[in-house]
Design a protein around this motif. Sequence first.
Motif, PDB file in Angstrom:
ATOM      1  N   UNK A   1      -4.570 -11.207   3.166  1.00  0.00           N
ATOM      2  CA  UNK A   1      -4.456  -9.988   3.960  1.00  0.00           C
ATOM      3  C   UNK A   1      -4.894  -8.788   3.126  1.00  0.00           C
ATOM      4  N   UNK A   2      -5.805  -7.992   3.687  1.00  0.00           N
ATOM      5  CA  UNK A   2      -6.248  -6.787   3.005  1.00  0.00           C
ATOM      6  C   UNK A   2      -5.211  -5.686   3.193  1.00  0.00           C
ATOM      7  N   UNK A   3      -5.146  -4.795   2.202  1.00  0.00           N
ATOM      8  CA  UNK A   3      -4.190  -3.682   2.243  1.00  0.00           C
ATOM      9  C   UNK A   3      -4.938  -2.360   2.171  1.00  0.00           C
ATOM     10  N   UNK A   4      -4.570  -1.424   3.046  1.00  0.00           N
ATOM     11  CA  UNK A   4      -5.108  -0.068   3.007  1.00  0.00           C
ATOM     12  C   UNK A   4      -3.959   0.905   2.844  1.00  0.00           C
ATOM     13  N   UNK A   5      -4.182   1.920   2.029  1.00  0.00           N
ATOM     14  CA  UNK A   5      -3.221   3.009   1.866  1.00  0.00           C
ATOM     15  C   UNK A   5      -3.811   4.268   2.468  1.00  0.00           C
ATOM     16  N   UNK A   6      -3.006   4.973   3.223  1.00  0.00           N
ATOM     17  CA  UNK A   6      -3.385   6.274   3.759  1.00  0.00           C
ATOM     18  C   UNK A   6      -2.610   7.357   3.034  1.00  0.00           C
ATOM     19  N   UNK A   7      -3.213   8.551   2.986  1.00  0.00           N
ATOM     20  CA  UNK A   7      -2.492   9.714   2.476  1.00  0.00           C
ATOM     21  C   UNK A   7      -2.999  10.948   3.203  1.00  0.00           C
ATOM     22  N   UNK A   8      -2.195  11.994   3.164  1.00  0.00           N
ATOM     23  CA  UNK A   8      -2.538  13.242   3.835  1.00  0.00           C
ATOM     24  C   UNK A   8      -1.293  13.837   4.464  1.00  0.00           C
ATOM     25  N   UNK A  90       0.963  -1.016  -8.459  1.00  0.00           N
ATOM     26  CA  UNK A  90       1.850  -2.096  -8.010  1.00  0.00           C
ATOM     27  C   UNK A  90       1.375  -2.702  -6.685  1.00  0.00           C
ATOM     28  N   UNK A  91       0.937  -1.858  -5.759  1.00  0.00           N
ATOM     29  CA  UNK A  91       0.558  -2.329  -4.420  1.00  0.00           C
ATOM     30  C   UNK A  91      -0.836  -2.953  -4.378  1.00  0.00           C
ATOM     31  N   UNK A  92      -1.702  -2.527  -5.290  1.00  0.00           N
ATOM     32  CA  UNK A  92      -3.071  -3.049  -5.375  1.00  0.00           C
ATOM     33  C   UNK A  92      -3.808  -3.013  -4.023  1.00  0.00           C
ATOM     34  N   UNK A  93      -3.934  -1.854  -3.403  1.00  0.00           N
ATOM     35  CA  UNK A  93      -4.661  -1.779  -2.129  1.00  0.00           C
ATOM     36  C   UNK A  93      -6.151  -2.031  -2.334  1.00  0.00           C
ATOM     37  N   UNK A  94      -6.797  -2.531  -1.288  1.00  0.00           N
ATOM     38  CA  UNK A  94      -8.241  -2.740  -1.341  1.00  0.00           C
ATOM     39  C   UNK A  94      -8.992  -1.421  -1.226  1.00  0.00           C
ATOM     40  N   UNK A  95      -8.404  -0.452  -0.528  1.00  0.00           N
ATOM     41  CA  UNK A  95      -9.061   0.831  -0.303  1.00  0.00           C
ATOM     42  C   UNK A  95      -7.996   1.858   0.063  1.00  0.00           C
ATOM     43  N   UNK A  96      -8.299   3.132  -0.194  1.00  0.00           N
ATOM     44  CA  UNK A  96      -7.401   4.230   0.168  1.00  0.00           C
ATOM     45  C   UNK A  96      -8.185   5.230   1.012  1.00  0.00           C
ATOM     46  N   UNK A  97      -7.530   5.760   2.040  1.00  0.00           N
ATOM     47  CA  UNK A  97      -8.145   6.761   2.913  1.00  0.00           C
ATOM     48  C   UNK A  97      -7.321   8.033   2.849  1.00  0.00           C
ATOM     49  N   UNK A  98      -7.984   9.144   2.539  1.00  0.00           N
ATOM     50  CA  UNK A  98      -7.298  10.436   2.390  1.00  0.00           C
ATOM     51  C   UNK A  98      -7.762  11.421   3.433  1.00  0.00           C
ATOM     52  N   UNK A  99      -6.791  12.014   4.144  1.00  0.00           N
ATOM     53  CA  UNK A  99      -7.100  13.045   5.129  1.00  0.00           C
ATOM     54  C   UNK A  99      -6.982  14.441   4.539  1.00  0.00           C
TER      55      UNK A  99
END
Length: 355
Positions: A1-8, A90-99
């Motif tokens: 399962x891929x992991x994405x992190x969002x921020x904003x 720790x979470x090792x996301x595949x990608x991060x998206x910032x607003x």
Amino acid sequence: MKTIMFTGGGSAGHVTVNLALIPKFLEEGWSVRYIGSESGIERQLVATIPEVQYYPISTGKLRRYMDLQNVKDPFKVVKGLFQAYRLIKRQKPNVIFSKGGFVSVPVVIGAWLNRVPLLIHESDLTPGLANRISIPFATGVCTTFPETVQMLKPDKSRHVGAVIREEVKRGDAEKGRAYCGFTRSKPVILVMGGSLGSRKINQMVRQALPRLSKSFQIVHLCGKKQVDPIVTAPGYKQFEYVNEQLPDVLAMADLVVSRAGSNSIFEFLALKKPMLLIPLTKEQSRGDQILNAQSFEKSGYCEVLYEEKLTADSLIEGIERLYEGRRTYIDRMSESRDANALAAVYDWITEIARK
């Protein structure tokens, strides 16, 4: 399962694009995480999506004016940077998206330090301060206005258009009227000063209320702690903020009086809502809302009333002029191209994650 992190965060405008994208990633089986501030509006909004794990970090505000908090906030930002760095490691996301917004800066730098690819979204015509700091650390930048690409490196930016939440398009006017206690007897004005509200707009709406309520019903989103229970009139309803019912309230509205934040005005455009825009002044901001409003005015989508000229009388005149010419504005908005920005951003994020 891929992991994405969002921020904003910091305001609803720095969260709405994330809220539009998150369901798509959940549908496609991604694990979704969100890094935001400890008490910002983003925490409240993301809490409505139980599948998303929220991680609060310390953050300061990037102010352009003198304030005692400017001395303390750099230490909060440094603390937030260490928190974001450890979370990402720790979470090792595949990608991060910032607003964007001030909470995003520690996350962007933390992603860069962990060598995690990161995509930024810029809603306004000119990049905000947080995004200007963040862009050098980013893999790419999505822009809402085509003019913005000219200000950035061409190999690092793409014009995708406005990302519109799908649920905004599914509003029910009858449900909106029931929620507000309105009838079909008069047209409806929706007044929005942004998630934090606008004291000047609120004040002028209340002064104009005796005259406006003769011809219109008014639903007034006042902002946090700005509801005035003393002010009442037939067909007038106040809320601090509307979340789940907003699509229904928008569907019900015949006109919108609003600030000129990019996310909001593009939603009004998608819904073909004639708008009277009152952008933040240069004293209150970096002038981005003025540019947004002028761009829409040039395209024939709106009327603009600058805050320096805002009075109860000018507000009433602007609303009446907008209502009289509403058909012209609706026709012009109907000619606008409705690109699928959500799909374009999703595709770019997955492309970056694969690489």
